[in-house]
Motif scaffolding. Structure first.
Motif, PDB file in Angstrom:
ATOM      1  N   SER A 292     -17.824  20.107  -4.038  1.00 18.77           N
ATOM      2  CA  SER A 292     -17.509  21.013  -5.135  1.00 18.77           C
ATOM      3  C   SER A 292     -17.080  20.212  -6.370  1.00 18.77           C
ATOM      4  O   SER A 292     -16.679  19.045  -6.277  1.00 18.77           O
ATOM      5  CB  SER A 292     -16.385  21.970  -4.741  1.00 18.77           C
ATOM      6  OG  SER A 292     -15.163  21.272  -4.583  1.00 18.77           O
ATOM      7  N   SER A 294     -14.497  20.671  -8.176  1.00 20.11           N
ATOM      8  CA  SER A 294     -13.064  20.366  -8.112  1.00 20.11           C
ATOM      9  C   SER A 294     -12.761  19.239  -7.129  1.00 20.11           C
ATOM     10  O   SER A 294     -11.870  18.418  -7.381  1.00 20.11           O
ATOM     11  CB  SER A 294     -12.268  21.625  -7.733  1.00 20.11           C
ATOM     12  OG  SER A 294     -12.718  22.157  -6.503  1.00 20.11           O
ATOM     13  N   SER A 295     -13.477  19.177  -6.012  1.00 20.45           N
ATOM     14  CA  SER A 295     -13.252  18.103  -5.044  1.00 20.45           C
ATOM     15  C   SER A 295     -13.587  16.747  -5.645  1.00 20.45           C
ATOM     16  O   SER A 295     -12.871  15.760  -5.449  1.00 20.45           O
ATOM     17  CB  SER A 295     -14.080  18.338  -3.776  1.00 20.45           C
ATOM     18  OG  SER A 295     -13.647  19.482  -3.084  1.00 20.45           O
ATOM     19  N   THR A 356     -12.620  25.873 -10.554  1.00 16.50           N
ATOM     20  CA  THR A 356     -12.054  26.862  -9.624  1.00 16.50           C
ATOM     21  C   THR A 356     -13.100  27.337  -8.620  1.00 16.50           C
ATOM     22  O   THR A 356     -12.995  28.450  -8.096  1.00 16.50           O
ATOM     23  CB  THR A 356     -11.491  28.074 -10.393  1.00 16.50           C
ATOM     24  OG1 THR A 356     -12.532  28.657 -11.204  1.00 16.50           O
ATOM     25  CG2 THR A 356     -10.322  27.667 -11.279  1.00 16.50           C
ATOM     26  N   GLU A 357     -14.076  26.512  -8.349  1.00 14.20           N
ATOM     27  CA  GLU A 357     -15.161  26.898  -7.443  1.00 14.20           C
ATOM     28  C   GLU A 357     -14.630  27.351  -6.082  1.00 14.20           C
ATOM     29  O   GLU A 357     -15.140  28.303  -5.483  1.00 14.20           O
ATOM     30  CB  GLU A 357     -16.123  25.725  -7.257  1.00 14.20           C
ATOM     31  CG  GLU A 357     -17.263  26.025  -6.280  1.00 14.20           C
ATOM     32  CD  GLU A 357     -18.158  24.825  -6.039  1.00 14.20           C
ATOM     33  OE1 GLU A 357     -18.913  24.843  -5.052  1.00 14.20           O
ATOM     34  OE2 GLU A 357     -18.106  23.863  -6.825  1.00 14.20           O
ATOM     35  N   LYS A 358     -13.612  26.688  -5.572  1.00 13.28           N
ATOM     36  CA  LYS A 358     -13.097  27.030  -4.241  1.00 13.28           C
ATOM     37  C   LYS A 358     -12.413  28.391  -4.232  1.00 13.28           C
ATOM     38  O   LYS A 358     -12.223  28.990  -3.175  1.00 13.28           O
ATOM     39  CB  LYS A 358     -12.119  25.949  -3.779  1.00 13.28           C
ATOM     40  CG  LYS A 358     -12.801  24.621  -3.454  1.00 13.28           C
ATOM     41  CD  LYS A 358     -11.831  23.624  -2.847  1.00 13.28           C
ATOM     42  CE  LYS A 358     -12.552  22.350  -2.442  1.00 13.28           C
ATOM     43  NZ  LYS A 358     -11.627  21.355  -1.839  1.00 13.28           N
ATOM     44  N   GLY A 361     -15.910  30.881  -5.121  1.00 16.50           N
ATOM     45  CA  GLY A 361     -16.998  30.629  -4.175  1.00 16.50           C
ATOM     46  C   GLY A 361     -18.383  30.501  -4.767  1.00 16.50           C
ATOM     47  O   GLY A 361     -19.362  30.328  -4.039  1.00 16.50           O
ATOM     48  N   SER A 363     -21.200  28.428  -6.500  1.00 15.87           N
ATOM     49  CA  SER A 363     -21.432  26.985  -6.524  1.00 15.87           C
ATOM     50  C   SER A 363     -21.497  26.448  -7.947  1.00 15.87           C
ATOM     51  O   SER A 363     -21.841  27.163  -8.893  1.00 15.87           O
ATOM     52  CB  SER A 363     -22.723  26.640  -5.779  1.00 15.87           C
ATOM     53  OG  SER A 363     -23.844  26.971  -6.559  1.00 15.87           O
ATOM     54  N   THR A 364     -21.181  25.175  -8.063  1.00 16.46           N
ATOM     55  CA  THR A 364     -21.175  24.493  -9.360  1.00 16.46           C
ATOM     56  C   THR A 364     -22.527  24.593 -10.050  1.00 16.46           C
ATOM     57  O   THR A 364     -22.601  24.836 -11.263  1.00 16.46           O
ATOM     58  CB  THR A 364     -20.805  23.012  -9.158  1.00 16.46           C
ATOM     59  OG1 THR A 364     -19.523  22.940  -8.532  1.00 16.46           O
ATOM     60  CG2 THR A 364     -20.764  22.264 -10.468  1.00 16.46           C
TER      61      THR A 364
END
Length: 539
Positions: A292, A294-295, A356-358, A361, A363-364
């Motif tokens: 993701s 953010s990750s 804030t994808e997580k 939900g 996807s990028t």
């Protein structure tokens, strides 16, 4: 055309023509063709007889024509390889095969991806309806069997041509396209320049803090815009500063070097910051692993900040300022037209959804298409703006994705990796070895090309170690990508370096001195993070 380019053409085309006919064990025809394409691409990318993006397009064309099921090599050939299905005939285990697979009276099994040996002790138990039931101690369920021992397996790699074309619309390509759209709108309405002035205000007039402010602004902009465009814009800010200083003040060099250094480091922070990030993400996605937005930022942004601060202190130490005060024009007026406001909202909203994808939900890559569609639809970007996108970067990345696909699925990547006993190396050594190769190449050729060449191999090695031991594949690939992006020794190493050297304010020896030190520090920090902190983030 110079001698280097001519040699590149001869070597590249020679490798392409010879590779399918080499007596290589353990690799099929499609793998050997892919090997030829890989060497061809590598030579053309390094020696540049044609532009590197044009080479990427040739890679896709060669795959379409030579590797697809509709291409010159495989269109007229069927693969008589079959997998036996276990049945019970008259109380005995037997294996059902199509009748045409055994019509010559001899049956062979595949002992490698290319070689076949005859199966002994085969007994025909039943034949009906175009099928034959066979029994033998040497036949096992799932075994590849055929009737022609001279057949060279093409299983794996014979895709429809649309598979190769599809890499030009990869989700990673869409991610970068979204970044280009945001950057174009930011430049069009002066958002980048105004943000620079706003961000510089808190840093005052002392030389060391002005330098830090310039680096922080460049790093932030480079995380979301092309580092080449960021450098070009920021050099227009710093050149008047450099010109206002005494010619014997070493700090002139620090200010001029601060921009390319910060642009190179800032690009590491986000998936869209620099093309090597996209290459790594695409290669991981082909391996079934998604990261993701953010990750990536949780791993790469702190690294970028730390390395940026280290680079700042290093520049101050190497080029101590004599000037005591800088005056920079801080006036900024934000464009408040409707289109500019829309641009700001789309920019902010897209970045917010990315990080804030997580939470939501989505996807990028899906989010990335919002600015691509919305900004032209709302009249923010016109035809001229869209023509200004760095399409050649997308072509380069697309060709790399396509080549990585073939290398993985024809077994070439695994075959190349199998030439070295990687089990004797620890996980850290895999990062170090691939990092060293990537760092060395990236200082001499495009860092995007370097990432394209080494990522499929690094992932293949890493995947094997991840299964057999304590090794985090994602963290290691991020580390190798970061190391490639830390290559900034020469003017040709990165476009920001080339732009900075063209200003005339610095010399190559100054750039090399700074680049070697920052590269070594970045190499060490990323390697340590890959085995300590980053696996905790990825999980």
């Amino acid at each position: 055309m110079n001698a280097k380019q001519l040699v590149g053409i001869v070597l590249g085309i020679g490798a392409l023509l010879v590779s399918p006919f080499l007596p290589l064990e353990g690799i099929g025809l499609s793998g050997q063709i892919t090997l030829g394409i890989f060497v061809f691409a590598s030579v053309f990318w390094i020696m540049e007889p044609i532009p590197i993006y044009a080479t990427s397009m040739l890679v896709i064309l060669l795959q379409v024509m030579l590797l697809s099921s509709e291409g010159f090599v495989f269109a007229a050939r069927s693969a008589p390889v079959v997998n036996p299905i276990l049945e019970v005939v008259e109380g005995r285990e037997a294996f059902i095969l199509p009748e045409e697979a055994v019509d010559d009276g001899s049956i062979y099994r595949r002992v490698s991806s290319k070689r076949f040996s005859e199966i002994e002790g085969v007994e025909t138990l039943k034949a009906e309806g175009g099928s034959v039931w066979l029994a033998s101690d040497q036949i096992a369920e799932g075994m590849a069997i055929l009737s022609d021992a001279g057949h060279r397996s093409i299983t794996g790699g014979a895709y429809s041509y649309s598979k190769f074309y599809g890499t030009l619309a990869s989700p990673i390509i869409m991610l970068f396209l979204g970044g280009f759209a945001l950057a174009a709108s930011a430049v069009k309405f002066g958002l980048d320049r105004n943000l620079t002035r706003v961000l510089l205000r808190p840093f005052g007039t002392r030389p060391q803090f002005v330098c830090l402010g310039l680096m922080m602004c460049t790093g932030v902009l480079s995380a979301f815009m092309s580092n080449t465009a960021t450098t070009a814009m920021m050099m227009t800010v710093v050149l008047p500063i450099v010109g206002s200083m005494a010619k014997d003040d070493p700090f002139r060099k620090a200010v001029a070097l601060a921009i390319p250094v910060a642009a190179n480091i800032g690009g590491i922070a986000t998936p869209i910051g620099t093309p090597p990030n996209a290459v790594a993400l695409a290669a991981l996605k082909e391996a079934g692993i998604s990261i993701s937005f953010s990750s990536w930022m949780l791993m790469a942004t702190p690294f970028s900040i730390v390395l940026l601060l280290i680079a700042w202190r290093l520049l101050l130490w190497m080029f101590k300022p004599k000037t005591e005060k800088f005056e920079i024009e801080m006036q900024c007026v934000f464009n408040k037209s409707p289109k500019a406001v829309i641009s700001y909202l789309v920019f902010g909203g897209t970045v917010l959804m990315w990080i804030t994808e997580k939470v939501h939900g989505i996807s990028t890559s899906m989010v990335a298409f919002i600015p691509v569609a919305a900004l032209p639809a709302l009249g923010v970007l016109g035809k001229k703006d869209i023509r200004g996108f760095s399409w050649e970067v997308l072509w380069l990345v697309g060709g790399g994705i396509s080549l990585g696909l073939s290398m993985k699925d024809t077994g070439l990547a695994a075959w190349l990796i199998g030439l070295v006993s990687w089990e004797s190396f620890g996980g850290v050594w895999v990062i170090i070895l691939f990092g060293l190769v990537g760092y060395a190449l990236s200082n001499l050729i495009s860092n995007t090309v370097t990432a394209t060449m080494i990522m499929p191999l690094a992932i293949t090695v890493g995947a094997g170690l991840a299964v057999s031991g304590d090794f985090n594949l994602v963290a290691s690939i991020v580390a190798i990508t970061v190391i490639v992006s830390c290559s900034m020794i020469l003017p040709i190493s990165t476009p920001p370096n080339a732009i900075a050297i063209s200003s005339g304010a610095i010399e190559t020896k100054d750039m090399s001195k700074v680049g070697i030190t920052i590269g070594a520090i970045g190499f060490a920090i990323s390697t340590v993070c890959a085995v300590t902190v980053w696996p905790l983030i990825i999980g």
